[in-house]
Design a protein around this motif. Structure first.
Motif, PDB file in Angstrom:
ATOM      1  N   THR A 261     -24.547 -18.932  11.747  1.00 42.63           N
ATOM      2  CA  THR A 261     -23.672 -18.472  10.934  1.00 42.63           C
ATOM      3  C   THR A 261     -24.523 -18.266   9.549  1.00 42.63           C
ATOM      4  O   THR A 261     -24.017 -17.003   9.016  1.00 42.63           O
ATOM      5  CB  THR A 261     -22.237 -19.131  10.516  1.00 42.63           C
ATOM      6  N   ALA A 262     -25.236 -18.903   9.244  1.00 43.92           N
ATOM      7  CA  ALA A 262     -26.133 -18.968   7.912  1.00 43.92           C
ATOM      8  C   ALA A 262     -27.051 -17.896   8.184  1.00 43.92           C
ATOM      9  O   ALA A 262     -27.317 -16.852   7.299  1.00 43.92           O
ATOM     10  CB  ALA A 262     -26.820 -20.247   7.793  1.00 43.92           C
ATOM     11  N   PHE A 263     -27.421 -17.504   9.461  1.00 42.27           N
ATOM     12  CA  PHE A 263     -28.614 -16.492   9.528  1.00 42.27           C
ATOM     13  C   PHE A 263     -27.625 -15.188   9.434  1.00 42.27           C
ATOM     14  O   PHE A 263     -28.352 -14.290   9.060  1.00 42.27           O
ATOM     15  CB  PHE A 263     -28.924 -16.667  11.006  1.00 42.27           C
ATOM     16  N   VAL A 264     -26.502 -15.019  10.004  1.00 43.69           N
ATOM     17  CA  VAL A 264     -25.532 -13.847   9.938  1.00 43.69           C
ATOM     18  C   VAL A 264     -25.305 -13.576   8.589  1.00 43.69           C
ATOM     19  O   VAL A 264     -25.575 -12.229   8.034  1.00 43.69           O
ATOM     20  CB  VAL A 264     -24.442 -13.956  10.862  1.00 43.69           C
ATOM     21  N   ALA A 265     -24.878 -14.403   7.930  1.00 42.95           N
ATOM     22  CA  ALA A 265     -24.424 -14.290   6.450  1.00 42.95           C
ATOM     23  C   ALA A 265     -25.727 -14.067   5.528  1.00 42.95           C
ATOM     24  O   ALA A 265     -25.486 -12.950   4.655  1.00 42.95           O
ATOM     25  CB  ALA A 265     -23.947 -15.593   5.881  1.00 42.95           C
ATOM     26  N   ALA A 266     -26.756 -14.428   5.893  1.00 45.49           N
ATOM     27  CA  ALA A 266     -28.118 -14.041   5.023  1.00 45.49           C
ATOM     28  C   ALA A 266     -28.522 -12.664   5.356  1.00 45.49           C
ATOM     29  O   ALA A 266     -28.908 -11.943   4.420  1.00 45.49           O
ATOM     30  CB  ALA A 266     -29.290 -15.031   5.314  1.00 45.49           C
ATOM     31  N   VAL A 267     -28.292 -12.300   6.561  1.00 46.87           N
ATOM     32  CA  VAL A 267     -28.488 -10.789   6.941  1.00 46.87           C
ATOM     33  C   VAL A 267     -27.916  -9.993   6.102  1.00 46.87           C
ATOM     34  O   VAL A 267     -28.088  -9.114   5.763  1.00 46.87           O
ATOM     35  CB  VAL A 267     -28.771 -10.758   8.332  1.00 46.87           C
ATOM     36  N   ILE A 268     -26.365 -10.363   6.473  1.00 50.42           N
ATOM     37  CA  ILE A 268     -25.415  -9.355   5.733  1.00 50.42           C
ATOM     38  C   ILE A 268     -25.551  -9.296   4.259  1.00 50.42           C
ATOM     39  O   ILE A 268     -25.537  -8.209   3.567  1.00 50.42           O
ATOM     40  CB  ILE A 268     -24.086  -9.998   6.041  1.00 50.42           C
ATOM     41  N   GLU A 269     -26.195 -10.450   3.584  1.00 51.64           N
ATOM     42  CA  GLU A 269     -26.234 -10.435   2.144  1.00 51.64           C
ATOM     43  C   GLU A 269     -27.397  -9.495   1.807  1.00 51.64           C
ATOM     44  O   GLU A 269     -27.149  -8.822   0.916  1.00 51.64           O
ATOM     45  CB  GLU A 269     -26.625 -11.851   1.794  1.00 51.64           C
ATOM     46  N   LYS A 270     -28.427  -9.704   2.496  1.00 54.02           N
ATOM     47  CA  LYS A 270     -29.545  -8.568   2.404  1.00 54.02           C
ATOM     48  C   LYS A 270     -29.430  -6.984   2.596  1.00 54.02           C
ATOM     49  O   LYS A 270     -29.729  -6.358   1.970  1.00 54.02           O
ATOM     50  CB  LYS A 270     -30.794  -8.930   3.359  1.00 54.02           C
ATOM     51  N   ARG A 271     -28.443  -6.958   3.777  1.00 52.95           N
ATOM     52  CA  ARG A 271     -27.940  -5.505   4.123  1.00 52.95           C
ATOM     53  C   ARG A 271     -27.293  -5.046   2.898  1.00 52.95           C
ATOM     54  O   ARG A 271     -27.063  -3.752   2.640  1.00 52.95           O
ATOM     55  CB  ARG A 271     -27.405  -5.478   5.471  1.00 52.95           C
ATOM     56  N   ARG A 272     -26.371  -6.044   2.183  1.00 59.59           N
ATOM     57  CA  ARG A 272     -25.602  -5.277   0.971  1.00 59.59           C
ATOM     58  C   ARG A 272     -26.390  -4.973  -0.036  1.00 59.59           C
ATOM     59  O   ARG A 272     -26.014  -4.012  -0.908  1.00 59.59           O
ATOM     60  CB  ARG A 272     -24.606  -6.339   0.639  1.00 59.59           C
ATOM     61  N   THR A 273     -27.849  -5.287  -0.147  1.00 59.85           N
ATOM     62  CA  THR A 273     -28.406  -4.779  -1.161  1.00 59.85           C
ATOM     63  C   THR A 273     -29.047  -3.447  -0.996  1.00 59.85           C
ATOM     64  O   THR A 273     -29.896  -2.953  -1.820  1.00 59.85           O
ATOM     65  CB  THR A 273     -29.681  -5.702  -1.520  1.00 59.85           C
ATOM     66  N   GLY A 274     -28.747  -3.150   0.352  1.00 55.04           N
ATOM     67  CA  GLY A 274     -29.339  -1.624   0.553  1.00 55.04           C
ATOM     68  C   GLY A 274     -30.770  -1.550   1.429  1.00 55.04           C
ATOM     69  O   GLY A 274     -31.173  -0.564   1.829  1.00 55.04           O
ATOM     70  N   VAL A 275     -31.139  -2.545   1.918  1.00 58.61           N
ATOM     71  CA  VAL A 275     -32.139  -2.874   2.636  1.00 58.61           C
ATOM     72  C   VAL A 275     -31.834  -2.825   4.063  1.00 58.61           C
ATOM     73  O   VAL A 275     -31.041  -3.637   4.698  1.00 58.61           O
ATOM     74  CB  VAL A 275     -32.708  -4.132   2.470  1.00 58.61           C
ATOM     75  N   LYS A 276     -32.384  -1.907   4.722  1.00 60.15           N
ATOM     76  CA  LYS A 276     -32.144  -1.782   6.311  1.00 60.15           C
ATOM     77  C   LYS A 276     -32.887  -2.764   7.166  1.00 60.15           C
ATOM     78  O   LYS A 276     -33.918  -3.329   6.639  1.00 60.15           O
ATOM     79  CB  LYS A 276     -32.341  -0.320   6.612  1.00 60.15           C
ATOM     80  N   LEU A 277     -32.378  -3.064   8.318  1.00 55.56           N
ATOM     81  CA  LEU A 277     -32.903  -4.195   9.036  1.00 55.56           C
ATOM     82  C   LEU A 277     -34.213  -3.658   9.590  1.00 55.56           C
ATOM     83  O   LEU A 277     -35.037  -4.867   9.469  1.00 55.56           O
ATOM     84  CB  LEU A 277     -31.879  -4.500  10.289  1.00 55.56           C
ATOM     85  N   ARG A 278     -34.441  -2.946   9.677  1.00 56.02           N
ATOM     86  CA  ARG A 278     -35.947  -2.328  10.025  1.00 56.02           C
ATOM     87  C   ARG A 278     -36.834  -2.463   8.730  1.00 56.02           C
ATOM     88  O   ARG A 278     -38.116  -2.471   9.121  1.00 56.02           O
ATOM     89  CB  ARG A 278     -36.091  -0.880  10.748  1.00 56.02           C
ATOM     90  N   ASP A 279     -36.341  -2.371   7.722  1.00 57.42           N
ATOM     91  CA  ASP A 279     -37.327  -2.470   6.332  1.00 57.42           C
ATOM     92  C   ASP A 279     -37.310  -4.004   5.976  1.00 57.42           C
ATOM     93  O   ASP A 279     -37.937  -3.953   4.896  1.00 57.42           O
ATOM     94  CB  ASP A 279     -36.808  -1.597   5.504  1.00 57.42           C
ATOM     95  N   PHE A 280     -36.972  -4.831   6.612  1.00 57.54           N
ATOM     96  CA  PHE A 280     -36.899  -6.267   6.313  1.00 57.54           C
ATOM     97  C   PHE A 280     -38.515  -6.775   6.104  1.00 57.54           C
ATOM     98  O   PHE A 280     -39.204  -6.444   6.987  1.00 57.54           O
ATOM     99  CB  PHE A 280     -36.315  -7.041   7.047  1.00 57.54           C
TER     100      PHE A 280
END
Length: 483
Positions: A261-280
């Motif tokens: 859950t923490a992993f999913v929430a952290a990824v969602i939080e990063k995505r909300r800043t506009g960073v795409k998953l492939r650009d992590f």
């Protein structure tokens, strides 16, 4: 969204802990219910054996005075053997043959010939030799001889004893066999070629199958079965208790769930800043993994805490989850307070919100589980619905309704102060009036006639009696009593 996800995951773990606990309890109840059947079946075997002995053996005088105990022993052996199997849930394996043939009992297809013979002092061995002479192939086809358990103990002792030891130790007193018996037994074993392995002990002693004591023997067997039954139930109860292994299992599951859950929430939080998953970047992934590890650690602690609270205290899983969540939250707020990130007032307000959120989550899960009686899913759905409604309500109240509530609270506080003052004044008036009333009562019932008369007049006036009806003069008194 992340808050709802976290709350749902917390209550899902709590519901799963409840399911784990309930499965243990259900297994115990099922085991006890099944054991009720096993005990009933076992006692039925004892009862049926006793009925057969009474109606078929004793009443018909089967075997006569000298041989009756042999038939009693056969029926008893079958009844006791089947009862001892039934008490453990096994099918009956022994059958009484009773056909005057070479076999007395069939046990799972194997032939057994019983010999309960005390005559001759050979502990039934001479009777076995005689039977084998009559049926020489009995042992070859898999037959077994059975003697009383106390006779078997003596046979085994004498069979394995050397002559030197027998001469030195066998005294022939009441506590054991004699040297003469040793010689007879040794000679019979050698002459017949019978192996001690071809003989087995009965479940009963010779004295237990006599006509005069068989009822007592069977009653004792029923008591013994009840003792075995209690032991089986105690073992089932022990297996139903919480264990370190199960606690570790719960902790591992909770750690995995909260870490995910923490992993999913952290990824969602990063995505909300506009960073795409492939650009992590590696830094982004390090941050995500760090939060996941922190969540997994908290999940492990949560799992152990929930397991302990639900199993060793009278706490439901939903409430236990709320308590653990609040504990984590308060610890975090305390750290922020020590670090100077928040003030004391903010600390109090934040912890209050944590408690409210946790309470709503717990209540929603309880209601959801009651409305949707499906393990885990009811609690999860109830929590989700409850938290969404609470979030909507809390967000709405944070606008104009907060001011209204504050005004209402202030008005209520002022009203409370005014009513409190009015209440204090009324109590003082009541106390003063009551004091005057008691004074007048004392005067009215004074032992002095004159004082009592004056007191009665005052009491009457105090109670509102019309003046013309009060006897406050000699003229009124005389008119009242003499007219």
């Amino acid at each position: 969204m992340s808050k709802l996800l976290k709350s749902t995951q917390e209550q899902a773990i709590a519901a799963w802990v409840t399911l784990v606990n309930q499965q243990r309890i259900d297994a115990l109840l099922a085991s006890c219910t099944l054991q009720d059947v096993h005990l009933e079946n076992a006692l039925q075997h004892v009862h049926e054996a006793m009925e057969t002995i009474s109606e078929f053996v004793i009443e018909r005088n089967l075997g006569g005075l000298k041989g009756m105990h042999g038939f009693i022993a056969e029926v008893t052996e079958v009844g006791v053997a089947n009862a001892r199997e039934a008490i453990r849930g096994n099918a009956p394996a022994s059958i009484w043959v009773n056909d005057n043939g070479p076999t007395d009992i069939l046990r799972a297809g194997a032939e057994i010939q019983q010999k309960f013979v005390a005559a001759g002092g050979t502990f039934s061995l001479q009777a076995i030799v005689s039977h084998l002479e009559k049926y020489p192939d009995y042992l070859e086809r898999g037959g077994t001889y059975q003697v009383p358990s106390d006779f078997y103990a003596s046979l085994k002792q004498l069979h394995g004893m050397s002559q030197e030891e027998a001469t030195r130790t066998l005294t022939g007193d009441v506590n054991g066999p004699s040297y003469a018996q040793w010689k007879r037994v040794q000679a019979l074993f050698v002459k017949s070629g019978i192996s001690i392995d071809s003989i087995e002990p009965s479940k009963l002693e010779y004295a237990q199958v006599q006509r005069g004591v068989i009822a007592q023997t069977m009653s004792g067997e029923a008591d013994a079965l009840a003792g075995v039954d209690s032991g089986i139930r105690a073992q089932a109860y022990g297996l139903s208790l919480p264990s370190v292994r199960e606690a570790a299992k719960v902790s591992t599951f909770a750690a995995a769930a909260e870490g995910a859950t923490a992993f999913v929430a952290a990824v969602i939080e990063k995505r909300r800043t506009g960073v795409k998953l492939r650009d992590f970047t590696s830094s982004d992934w390090s941050e995500v993994v760090g939060k996941s590890s922190h969540g997994a650690a908290k999940g492990g602690v949560r799992g152990i805490s929930l397991y302990t609270l639900t199993n060793f205290t009278a706490t439901s899983s939903a409430v236990a989850s709320a308590l653990v969540t609040v504990a984590f939250g308060v610890a975090e707020q305390a750290h922020r307070l020590r670090s100077g990130d928040i003030t004391e007032l903010e600390f109090i307000e934040n912890t209050e919100y944590l408690a409210i959120d946790a309470a709503v989550s717990a209540l929603s899960s309880i209601i959801g589980q009651a409305v949707i009686p499906m393990p885990v899913f009811g609690a999860v759905i109830g929590n989700a619905v409850g938290m969404i409604l609470f979030k909507c309500g809390k967000d709405a109240l944070s606008r104009r309704e907060v001011a209204i509530i504050q005004q209402f609270a202030a008005a209520q506080q002022a009203l409370d102060l005014r009513l409190s003052a009015e209440h204090t004044r009324l109590l003082a008036d009541l106390e003063d009036s009551f004091s005057n009333y008691l004074t007048v009562i004392d005067l009215a019932f004074s032992p002095e006639p004159q004082a009592a008369l004056l007191g009665s007049v005052k009491l009457a006036k105090k109670l509102g009696v019309p003046t013309e009806q009060i006897l406050d003069s000699e003229k009124k008194i005389a008119a009242y009593f003499l007219s």
